[in-house]
Design a protein around this motif. Sequence first.
Motif, PDB file in Angstrom:
ATOM      1  N   LYS A   1      15.627   2.072 -10.710  1.00 45.82           N
ATOM      2  CA  LYS A   1      15.963   3.145 -11.660  1.00 45.82           C
ATOM      3  C   LYS A   1      14.714   3.885 -12.124  1.00 45.82           C
ATOM      4  N   GLU A   2      13.697   3.156 -12.569  1.00 45.11           N
ATOM      5  CA  GLU A   2      12.501   3.763 -13.151  1.00 45.11           C
ATOM      6  C   GLU A   2      11.625   4.471 -12.123  1.00 45.11           C
ATOM      7  N   LEU A   3      11.494   3.883 -10.949  1.00 45.46           N
ATOM      8  CA  LEU A   3      10.563   4.429  -9.960  1.00 45.46           C
ATOM      9  C   LEU A   3      11.259   5.049  -8.756  1.00 45.46           C
ATOM     10  N   GLY A   4      12.583   4.914  -8.681  1.00 42.79           N
ATOM     11  CA  GLY A   4      13.311   5.470  -7.552  1.00 42.79           C
ATOM     12  C   GLY A   4      13.027   4.748  -6.245  1.00 42.79           C
ATOM     13  N   LEU A   5      12.647   3.485  -6.329  1.00 37.94           N
ATOM     14  CA  LEU A   5      12.337   2.707  -5.133  1.00 37.94           C
ATOM     15  C   LEU A   5      13.617   2.274  -4.433  1.00 37.94           C
ATOM     16  N   GLY A   6      13.534   2.144  -3.124  1.00 34.10           N
ATOM     17  CA  GLY A   6      14.630   1.572  -2.358  1.00 34.10           C
ATOM     18  C   GLY A   6      14.677   0.072  -2.599  1.00 34.10           C
ATOM     19  N   HIS A   7      15.717  -0.564  -2.115  1.00 36.21           N
ATOM     20  CA  HIS A   7      15.904  -1.998  -2.357  1.00 36.21           C
ATOM     21  C   HIS A   7      14.731  -2.826  -1.831  1.00 36.21           C
ATOM     22  N   GLY A   8      14.306  -2.566  -0.608  1.00 36.72           N
ATOM     23  CA  GLY A   8      13.230  -3.361  -0.009  1.00 36.72           C
ATOM     24  C   GLY A   8      11.918  -3.232  -0.761  1.00 36.72           C
ATOM     25  N   ASP A   9      11.573  -1.994  -1.161  1.00 36.16           N
ATOM     26  CA  ASP A   9      10.327  -1.787  -1.898  1.00 36.16           C
ATOM     27  C   ASP A   9      10.411  -2.404  -3.296  1.00 36.16           C
ATOM     28  N   ALA A  10      11.549  -2.240  -3.965  1.00 34.41           N
ATOM     29  CA  ALA A  10      11.714  -2.836  -5.295  1.00 34.41           C
ATOM     30  C   ALA A  10      11.629  -4.360  -5.191  1.00 34.41           C
ATOM     31  N   ASN A  11      12.201  -4.917  -4.151  1.00 38.04           N
ATOM     32  CA  ASN A  11      12.154  -6.364  -3.926  1.00 38.04           C
ATOM     33  C   ASN A  11      10.712  -6.831  -3.745  1.00 38.04           C
ATOM     34  N   ALA A  12       9.934  -6.087  -2.970  1.00 40.18           N
ATOM     35  CA  ALA A  12       8.531  -6.454  -2.734  1.00 40.18           C
ATOM     36  C   ALA A  12       7.732  -6.431  -4.035  1.00 40.18           C
ATOM     37  N   VAL A  13       7.935  -5.404  -4.855  1.00 43.38           N
ATOM     38  CA  VAL A  13       7.212  -5.307  -6.134  1.00 43.38           C
ATOM     39  C   VAL A  13       7.657  -6.430  -7.070  1.00 43.38           C
ATOM     40  N   ALA A  14       8.949  -6.701  -7.111  1.00 41.15           N
ATOM     41  CA  ALA A  14       9.454  -7.771  -7.984  1.00 41.15           C
ATOM     42  C   ALA A  14       8.844  -9.115  -7.596  1.00 41.15           C
ATOM     43  N   HIS A  15       8.822  -9.413  -6.297  1.00 45.14           N
ATOM     44  CA  HIS A  15       8.207 -10.672  -5.846  1.00 45.14           C
ATOM     45  C   HIS A  15       6.723 -10.717  -6.197  1.00 45.14           C
ATOM     46  N   PHE A  16       6.034  -9.604  -5.974  1.00 46.91           N
ATOM     47  CA  PHE A  16       4.602  -9.542  -6.280  1.00 46.91           C
ATOM     48  C   PHE A  16       4.376  -9.789  -7.773  1.00 46.91           C
TER      49      PHE A  16
ATOM     50  N   ARG B   1       0.840  -1.212   0.000  1.00 44.00           N
ATOM     51  CA  ARG B   1       0.000   0.000   0.000  1.00 44.00           C
ATOM     52  C   ARG B   1       0.870   1.255   0.000  1.00 44.00           C
ATOM     53  N   ASN B   2       1.931   1.239   0.805  1.00 40.48           N
ATOM     54  CA  ASN B   2       2.838   2.391   0.860  1.00 40.48           C
ATOM     55  C   ASN B   2       3.545   2.611  -0.475  1.00 40.48           C
ATOM     56  N   ILE B   3       3.913   1.542  -1.147  1.00 36.59           N
ATOM     57  CA  ILE B   3       4.560   1.650  -2.461  1.00 36.59           C
ATOM     58  C   ILE B   3       3.602   2.275  -3.464  1.00 36.59           C
ATOM     59  N   GLN B   4       2.346   1.856  -3.424  1.00 40.66           N
ATOM     60  CA  GLN B   4       1.347   2.448  -4.327  1.00 40.66           C
ATOM     61  C   GLN B   4       1.217   3.946  -4.067  1.00 40.66           C
ATOM     62  N   ALA B   5       1.226   4.336  -2.802  1.00 36.46           N
ATOM     63  CA  ALA B   5       1.118   5.761  -2.456  1.00 36.46           C
ATOM     64  C   ALA B   5       2.356   6.524  -2.918  1.00 36.46           C
ATOM     65  N   LYS B   6       3.544   5.938  -2.744  1.00 36.85           N
ATOM     66  CA  LYS B   6       4.799   6.596  -3.140  1.00 36.85           C
ATOM     67  C   LYS B   6       4.881   6.781  -4.652  1.00 36.85           C
ATOM     68  N   THR B   7       4.477   5.737  -5.397  1.00 37.70           N
ATOM     69  CA  THR B   7       4.655   5.766  -6.851  1.00 37.70           C
ATOM     70  C   THR B   7       3.456   6.335  -7.588  1.00 37.70           C
ATOM     71  N   GLY B   8       2.296   6.365  -6.936  1.00 38.28           N
ATOM     72  CA  GLY B   8       1.073   6.801  -7.619  1.00 38.28           C
ATOM     73  C   GLY B   8       0.563   5.755  -8.591  1.00 38.28           C
ATOM     74  N   LYS B   9       1.045   4.523  -8.466  1.00 32.85           N
ATOM     75  CA  LYS B   9       0.640   3.445  -9.365  1.00 32.85           C
ATOM     76  C   LYS B   9      -0.055   2.344  -8.565  1.00 32.85           C
ATOM     77  N   THR B  10      -1.085   1.753  -9.161  1.00 30.26           N
ATOM     78  CA  THR B  10      -1.767   0.629  -8.526  1.00 30.26           C
ATOM     79  C   THR B  10      -0.899  -0.617  -8.674  1.00 30.26           C
TER      80      THR B  10
END
Length: 192
Positions: free
Chosen positions: A47-62, A13-22
Amino acid sequence: MSIVDQAQQTQLRNIQAKTGKTLDELKALVAASGLAKHSEILAMLKKELGLGHGDANAVAHFALKAATTPAGAKPAATGGDAVLDEIYTGPKAPLRPIHDKLMARIHEFGDFEIAPKKGYVSLRRKKQFAMIGPATNTRVEVGLNLKDVPGTARLEQQPPKGMCSHKVKVTDPAEVDSELIGWLRMAYDGAA
């Protein structure tokens, strides 16, 4: 839903709020990239979204889990419970209540990321503040990153440049006391 699953949902949910993407848009971004390797997806999201490692990892797994789940099928148990079930299996299973009690208390602090590893979980804010996992069949070790805190008999100082600056051995849920929670809170606050 387990505490780990709740934390993962909060993180998404926090990643969606940070990126503005569902989540669907994030999944589509990963699919459109044509990348299949976790490490490549991770680098692209940073690179594309400026996510930190943990958030990028969560999105990649999802995204990878969604890509391998057939339409209409329920995803396999790969969430926090499955990871913890694997960590706390066999002779280490009796240690799970220690882990659960620690996590319940740490969740009182606020938001953080949980990054499951092979034999432990890493807890992160902007940087890792703690690691929790069974070190043996009889104890859980809590690794802490504390700056300028002297070690004690219970709060064992670790060699420099390690994953954590200190460690506490816990053999019973009753040892998850105010002293240990105080150290965890200091580590949490220091990782902001």
